[in-house]
Design a protein around this motif. Structure first.
Motif, mmCIF file in Angstrom:
data_model
loop_
_atom_site.group_PDB
_atom_site.id
_atom_site.type_symbol
_atom_site.label_atom_id
_atom_site.label_comp_id
_atom_site.label_asym_id
_atom_site.label_seq_id
_atom_site.Cartn_x
_atom_site.Cartn_y
_atom_site.Cartn_z
ATOM 1 N N LEU A 255 0.834 -1.206 0.000
ATOM 2 C CA LEU A 255 0.000 0.000 0.000
ATOM 3 C C LEU A 255 0.870 1.258 0.000
ATOM 4 O O LEU A 255 0.626 2.217 -0.752
ATOM 5 N N GLU A 256 1.918 1.235 0.809
ATOM 6 C CA GLU A 256 2.811 2.404 0.891
ATOM 7 C C GLU A 256 3.453 2.682 -0.477
ATOM 8 O O GLU A 256 3.514 3.831 -0.927
ATOM 9 N N ARG A 257 3.898 1.603 -1.142
ATOM 10 C CA ARG A 257 4.516 1.792 -2.470
ATOM 11 C C ARG A 257 3.545 2.449 -3.441
ATOM 12 O O ARG A 257 3.891 3.350 -4.187
ATOM 13 N N ARG A 258 2.288 1.994 -3.405
ATOM 14 C CA ARG A 258 1.273 2.594 -4.296
ATOM 15 C C ARG A 258 1.096 4.081 -3.971
ATOM 16 O O ARG A 258 0.995 4.913 -4.859
ATOM 17 N N LEU A 259 1.051 4.402 -2.680
ATOM 18 C CA LEU A 259 0.829 5.799 -2.276
ATOM 19 C C LEU A 259 2.002 6.681 -2.709
ATOM 20 O O LEU A 259 1.809 7.799 -3.199
ATOM 21 N N VAL A 260 3.218 6.162 -2.537
ATOM 22 C CA VAL A 260 4.404 6.933 -2.935
ATOM 23 C C VAL A 260 4.312 7.267 -4.426
ATOM 24 O O VAL A 260 4.534 8.404 -4.852
ATOM 25 N N ARG A 261 3.924 6.257 -5.214
ATOM 26 C CA ARG A 261 3.872 6.452 -6.667
ATOM 27 C C ARG A 261 2.809 7.460 -7.101
ATOM 28 O O ARG A 261 2.879 8.019 -8.172
ATOM 29 N N LEU A 262 1.800 7.656 -6.254
ATOM 30 C CA LEU A 262 0.708 8.569 -6.648
ATOM 31 C C LEU A 262 1.111 10.047 -6.616
ATOM 32 O O LEU A 262 0.439 10.896 -7.187
ATOM 33 N N LYS A 263 2.174 10.343 -5.918
ATOM 34 C CA LYS A 263 2.655 11.736 -5.757
ATOM 35 C C LYS A 263 1.516 12.646 -5.308
ATOM 36 O O LYS A 263 0.837 12.343 -4.340
ATOM 37 N N ASP A 264 1.229 13.727 -6.047
ATOM 38 C CA ASP A 264 0.215 14.675 -5.545
ATOM 39 C C ASP A 264 -1.220 14.208 -5.780
ATOM 40 O O ASP A 264 -2.171 14.898 -5.409
ATOM 41 N N ARG A 265 -1.379 13.014 -6.356
ATOM 42 C CA ARG A 265 -2.758 12.505 -6.509
ATOM 43 C C ARG A 265 -3.285 11.899 -5.201
ATOM 44 O O ARG A 265 -4.437 11.507 -5.125
ATOM 45 N N THR A 266 -2.434 11.791 -4.190
ATOM 46 C CA THR A 266 -2.893 11.152 -2.947
ATOM 47 C C THR A 266 -4.077 11.905 -2.321
ATOM 48 O O THR A 266 -4.911 11.319 -1.659
ATOM 49 N N SER A 267 -4.142 13.224 -2.548
ATOM 50 C CA SER A 267 -5.246 13.985 -1.946
ATOM 51 C C SER A 267 -6.569 13.710 -2.650
ATOM 52 O O SER A 267 -7.624 14.147 -2.203
ATOM 53 N N ARG A 268 -6.513 13.012 -3.776
ATOM 54 C CA ARG A 268 -7.739 12.588 -4.466
ATOM 55 C C ARG A 268 -7.864 11.066 -4.387
ATOM 56 O O ARG A 268 -8.466 10.446 -5.274
ATOM 57 N N SER A 269 -7.280 10.460 -3.362
ATOM 58 C CA SER A 269 -7.280 8.989 -3.345
ATOM 59 C C SER A 269 -8.069 8.433 -2.160
ATOM 60 O O SER A 269 -8.144 9.038 -1.087
ATOM 61 N N LEU A 270 -8.653 7.276 -2.405
ATOM 62 C CA LEU A 270 -9.421 6.572 -1.381
ATOM 63 C C LEU A 270 -8.839 5.171 -1.211
ATOM 64 O O LEU A 270 -8.696 4.432 -2.190
ATOM 65 N N ILE A 271 -8.515 4.834 0.031
ATOM 66 C CA ILE A 271 -8.064 3.469 0.331
ATOM 67 C C ILE A 271 -9.306 2.666 0.710
ATOM 68 O O ILE A 271 -10.120 3.125 1.532
ATOM 69 N N VAL A 272 -9.470 1.483 0.114
ATOM 70 C CA VAL A 272 -10.672 0.678 0.358
ATOM 71 C C VAL A 272 -10.279 -0.706 0.878
ATOM 72 O O VAL A 272 -9.575 -1.453 0.183
ATOM 73 N N VAL A 273 -10.722 -1.015 2.088
ATOM 74 C CA VAL A 273 -10.406 -2.316 2.693
ATOM 75 C C VAL A 273 -11.639 -2.846 3.436
ATOM 76 O O VAL A 273 -12.626 -2.128 3.590
ATOM 77 N N GLU A 274 -11.541 -4.079 3.893
ATOM 78 C CA GLU A 274 -12.594 -4.632 4.757
ATOM 79 C C GLU A 274 -12.076 -4.669 6.194
ATOM 80 O O GLU A 274 -10.870 -4.527 6.431
ATOM 81 N N GLY A 275 -12.971 -4.881 7.152
ATOM 82 C CA GLY A 275 -12.557 -5.077 8.529
ATOM 83 C C GLY A 275 -12.113 -6.525 8.664
ATOM 84 O O GLY A 275 -10.954 -6.859 8.467
ATOM 85 N N MET A 276 -13.083 -7.412 8.936
ATOM 86 C CA MET A 276 -12.772 -8.847 8.885
ATOM 87 C C MET A 276 -13.105 -9.344 7.477
ATOM 88 O O MET A 276 -14.179 -9.042 6.950
ATOM 89 N N TYR A 277 -12.180 -10.086 6.887
ATOM 90 C CA TYR A 277 -12.404 -10.635 5.540
ATOM 91 C C TYR A 277 -13.185 -11.933 5.643
ATOM 92 O O TYR A 277 -12.968 -12.731 6.559
ATOM 93 N N SER A 278 -14.074 -12.116 4.663
ATOM 94 C CA SER A 278 -15.106 -13.139 4.835
ATOM 95 C C SER A 278 -14.666 -14.561 4.535
ATOM 96 O O SER A 278 -15.324 -15.495 4.937
ATOM 97 N N VAL A 279 -13.566 -14.760 3.821
ATOM 98 C CA VAL A 279 -13.213 -16.139 3.458
ATOM 99 C C VAL A 279 -12.339 -16.786 4.531
ATOM 100 O O VAL A 279 -12.609 -17.903 4.970
ATOM 101 N N LEU A 280 -11.318 -16.070 4.997
ATOM 102 C CA LEU A 280 -10.408 -16.658 5.994
ATOM 103 C C LEU A 280 -10.637 -16.114 7.398
ATOM 104 O O LEU A 280 -10.045 -16.596 8.368
ATOM 105 N N GLY A 281 -11.451 -15.067 7.514
ATOM 106 C CA GLY A 281 -11.718 -14.496 8.836
ATOM 107 C C GLY A 281 -10.556 -13.668 9.381
ATOM 108 O O GLY A 281 -10.518 -13.367 10.574
ATOM 109 N N ASP A 282 -9.618 -13.300 8.514
ATOM 110 C CA ASP A 282 -8.497 -12.453 8.964
ATOM 111 C C ASP A 282 -8.930 -10.981 8.966
ATOM 112 O O ASP A 282 -9.895 -10.613 8.302
ATOM 113 N N CYS A 283 -8.206 -10.160 9.731
ATOM 114 C CA CYS A 283 -8.584 -8.745 9.857
ATOM 115 C C CYS A 283 -7.549 -7.836 9.219
ATOM 116 O O CYS A 283 -6.351 -8.118 9.253
#
Ligand code: PMP
Length: 393
Positions: free
Chosen positions: A162-190
């Motif tokens: 995730l950090e690598r992706r953010l670094v590459r975005l440069k000034d586009r980070t202020s127009r960026s949304l990170i999208v994740v889940e809390g607990m994931y439904s297949v393995l139950g990991d968080c």
């Protein structure tokens, strides 16, 4: 007709599934005896493949609330809130959700799927960027695609990726949304939300967390994984569903940003579909009330989760990374998953079969989910029937 040619793949898949016995995509429960027991082909069957984490689907107070709403407000709203008006209960549920999350705003959608489409398409446009966990649910993928934003998936729950992706975005980070889940439904990991929040703050990005599987499961108050990891007030948008712990149907978004109040005017999956029916809203409100006032539900859920996880672990099954109400048993391959799924069903235990491409790492799993309503005896039976599977898992 050439138009129909594309269905040959689906036809082959259906034939292969049916060839192994019952088709996992077509199980019929002829009767439901309780939140944890149904009848399949005349056989009493333990339901170990639901998302009924708090076991509230047969709760007497929820049912009574639904019946009262049916009698006083009718069977359906027959239209969308924008075109046909809201019922007072829609607003009351939104107020209760805002209060639960201690947010200024909440918005209710007709399903969890619609909530994700509705929030993502309202929030993102073609000049924006979305950083999407690679194991995110289809509704998150679909919402991102529909929005027209540039999508950059990052490795599942991997902060460096995730950090690598953010670094590459440069000034586009202020127009960026990170999208994740809390607990994931297949393995139950968080998701590692504390680390994700630190990154979003460092780069000035926005964060959306789908807590569909974690509401009522994680956090002292049951708000989800963000609460459990102490970052609830740092998350920009929380989405969730009423169809799992709350035992009903519908979805929601809460936010401390006032802009959420404007989503109603631009979100097509909110505007162009009928609003949730009175009975659904009423059972959801009662279930939310119980989630907030009965911590013993969460305690039973976790006690059952521990019993099932440890029981299957002791038998040598390869499971998800840690104890969770979702206990996923990794299978050798697709064929053994299908064969064992059928054996369990014949033995009166219903679990979910998870096959690639809808699974992490392209593996096949038998996914069990635990409910607060399971009895210790039912959990013992599930473990016993897994033990009876011959090798091949
Ligand atoms: N988000 C996630 C993470 C889900 O797992 C699901 C349903 N499986 C949804 C959203 C959609 O919710 P619903 O079924 O209530 O539409």
């Amino acid at each position: 007709m050439l138009l129909f040619e594309k269905f040959s793949v689906a036809r082959e898949a259906r034939t292969a599934l049916a060839g192994a016995g019952a088709d996992p995509t077509d199980v019929v429960f002829d009767a439901l005896n309780s939140a944890t027991e149904g009848v399949v082909k005349g056989r009493t069957t333990i339901l170990a493949g639901t998302n009924n984490y708090l076991g509230l689907t047969f709760n007497k107070k929820c049912i009574a609330a639904g019946i009262a709403a049916l009698e006083s407000q009718g069977t359906g709203t027959t239209g969308s809130r924008m075109a046909n008006g809201s019922y007072a209960a829609h607003g009351a549920l939104e107020d209760e959700l805002a209060d639960f999350y201690q947010c200024s705003n909440a918005m209710v959608f007709s399903t969890g799927y619609a909530a994700n489409l509705g929030v993502l398409t309202a929030l993102l446009g073609k000049d924006d960027v979305v950083l999407l966990d690679s194991d995110a649910h289809a509704s998150l993928y679909d919402g991102c695609r529909m929005s027209g934003a540039d999508i950059f998936p990052f490795k599942h729950s991997d902060l460096q990726s995730l950090e690598r992706r953010l670094v590459r975005l440069k000034d586009r980070t202020s127009r960026s949304l990170i999208v994740v889940e809390g607990m994931y439904s297949v393995l139950g990991d968080c998701a590692p939300l504390a680390g994700i929040v630190a990154l979003k703050e460092r780069f000035g990005a926005c964060l959306l967390v789908d807590e569909a599987h974690s509401v009522g499961v994680y956090g002292e108050r049951g708000c989800g994984v963000a609460e459990a990891q102490g970052v609830l007030e740092k998350v920009d948008f929380i989405v969730g569903t009423f169809s799992k712990s709350l035992g009903a149907m519908g979805g929601f978004c809460t936010s401390r940003h006032d802009v959420l109040g404007l989503f109603r005017y631009v979100s097509r999956p909110f505007i162009f579909t009928a609003s949730p029916s009175p009975a659904v809203v009423a059972t959801t409100r009662e279930a939310l009330r119980q989630l907030r006032t009965r911590p013993e539900l969460k305690d039973s859920l976790w006690s059952n989760a521990r019993q099932l996880y440890r029981g299957l672990q002791d038998l040598g099954f390869e499971l998800g990374p840690k104890i969770s109400p979702v206990v996923a048993v990794r299978c050798k391959d697709r064929e053994s998953a299908l064969a064992n799924w059928n054996k369990l069903l014949e033995a009166g235990v219903y679990v979910n079969m998870m096959l690639p491409p809808a699974t992490p790492g392209g593996a096949s799993f038998l996914r069990c989910s635990v409910s607060a309503a399971h009895s210790p005896e039912q959990i013992r039976t599930i473990i016993k029937e897994f033990k009876n599977l011959e090798g091949g898992h």
